[in-house]
Design a protein around this motif. Structure first.
Motif, PDB file in Angstrom:
ATOM      1  N   GLU A 211      40.983  44.465  36.561  1.00 39.04           N
ATOM      2  CA  GLU A 211      41.900  45.922  36.798  1.00 39.04           C
ATOM      3  C   GLU A 211      41.393  46.721  35.575  1.00 39.04           C
ATOM      4  OE1 GLU A 211      45.831  48.284  36.761  1.00 39.04           O
ATOM      5  OE2 GLU A 211      45.237  46.791  38.594  1.00 39.04           O
TER       6      GLU A 211
ATOM      7  N   ILE B 139      35.987  43.180  45.752  1.00 37.21           N
ATOM      8  CA  ILE B 139      36.329  44.931  45.336  1.00 37.21           C
ATOM      9  C   ILE B 139      37.493  44.942  45.488  1.00 37.21           C
ATOM     10  CG2 ILE B 139      35.678  46.116  43.549  1.00 37.21           C
ATOM     11  CD1 ILE B 139      35.053  43.913  42.084  1.00 37.21           C
TER      12      ILE B 139
ATOM     13  N   VAL C 110      40.201  50.047  40.701  1.00 34.81           N
ATOM     14  CA  VAL C 110      39.602  49.151  40.805  1.00 34.81           C
ATOM     15  C   VAL C 110      39.889  47.874  40.005  1.00 34.81           C
ATOM     16  CG1 VAL C 110      36.797  48.708  40.633  1.00 34.81           C
ATOM     17  CG2 VAL C 110      37.452  50.608  40.813  1.00 34.81           C
ATOM     18  N   SER C 111      39.565  46.876  40.923  1.00 33.76           N
ATOM     19  CA  SER C 111      40.514  45.443  40.808  1.00 33.76           C
ATOM     20  C   SER C 111      39.815  44.389  41.562  1.00 33.76           C
ATOM     21  CB  SER C 111      41.549  45.361  41.595  1.00 33.76           C
ATOM     22  OG  SER C 111      42.409  45.101  42.356  1.00 33.76           O
ATOM     23  N   GLY C 112      40.187  43.154  41.400  1.00 34.33           N
ATOM     24  CA  GLY C 112      38.685  41.503  41.886  1.00 34.33           C
ATOM     25  C   GLY C 112      39.402  41.052  40.555  1.00 34.33           C
TER      26      GLY C 112
ATOM     27  N   LYS D 127      32.526  41.524  37.578  1.00 36.29           N
ATOM     28  CA  LYS D 127      31.984  42.854  38.316  1.00 36.29           C
ATOM     29  C   LYS D 127      33.105  43.746  38.768  1.00 36.29           C
ATOM     30  CE  LYS D 127      30.520  41.316  43.301  1.00 36.29           C
ATOM     31  NZ  LYS D 127      30.595  40.506  44.495  1.00 36.29           N
ATOM     32  N   VAL D 128      34.046  43.807  38.190  1.00 35.84           N
ATOM     33  CA  VAL D 128      34.257  44.651  38.642  1.00 35.84           C
ATOM     34  C   VAL D 128      34.214  46.116  37.464  1.00 35.84           C
ATOM     35  CG1 VAL D 128      37.379  45.643  37.374  1.00 35.84           C
ATOM     36  CG2 VAL D 128      36.683  43.494  39.065  1.00 35.84           C
TER      37      VAL D 128
END
Length: 183
Positions: free
Chosen positions: A84, A121, A133-135, A140-141
């Motif tokens: 994140e 995401i 923003v998390s994933g 990509k994050v």
């Protein structure tokens, strides 16, 4: 010379790992990753650990060895505990809120900016100033957090805009402050 590529990657009980034809497949209930290794590298599982091996001893192969070991480790970590990034919206009248799964960002434009949801995401908003923003995909994050930040880069005179939480901005003095110093 770095020895990162030689370190084994511990496999967590939650993650299922499958290696076929130089493709490492990591899967959990949270998601799935496919990482294709170059032809000069190979992977094997021994005693609940993944080992990355080199087939040749060239400089480029040595650098790829450490890179792919780190990519697999990051993917494994992201499947267990998502990565994140936190962003802070600062400025008078600036705010952010969730509209369904999309972000509505108000940062001084004549209209609010809608940032659409991206697969893999997850967006969260804390208060009306912090965006999380998390994933599971670390790269990509970071890319998405940077795209959100580029909507309104912080002003160098007032500091208004979108920045990472904990980021220190160097604020420049304006014309008035410069003329007062000279006199």
């Amino acid at each position: 010379m770095s020895k990162i590529g030689y370190k084994p990657i511990a496999i967590n009980d939650e993650v299922k790992v499958d290696i076929t034809d130089n493709i490492v497949v990591l899967s959990t209930t949270n998601g799935k990753f496919n990482i294709e290794l170059p032809k000069t590298l190979s992977a094997e599982i021994r005693e609940k650990e993944i080992f990355i091996n080199r087939k040749k001893e060239y400089k480029k192969v040595k650098s790829l060895h450490g890179l792919y070991r780190s990519l697999i480790q990051n993917a494994l970590s992201g499947l267990i505990k998502p990565w994140e990034k936190k962003l802070e919206v600062s400025g008078t009248g600036y705010s952010v809120k969730l509209m369904g799964e999309d972000l509505e960002i108000k940062v001084g434009f004549s209209h609010p900016v809608i940032f659409k949801k991206i697969e893999g995401i997850i967006f969260k908003v804390e208060g009306n100033k912090i965006i999380v923003v998390s994933g599971s995909d670390r790269q990509k994050v970071g890319e998405i957090a940077n795209k959100i930040k580029s909507i309104k880069i912080p002003d160098i005179y007032k500091g208004k805009g979108i920045k990472y939480v904990g980021e220190i901005l160097k604020i420049k003095p304006g014309k008035k402050a410069k003329t007062e110093e000279a006199s």
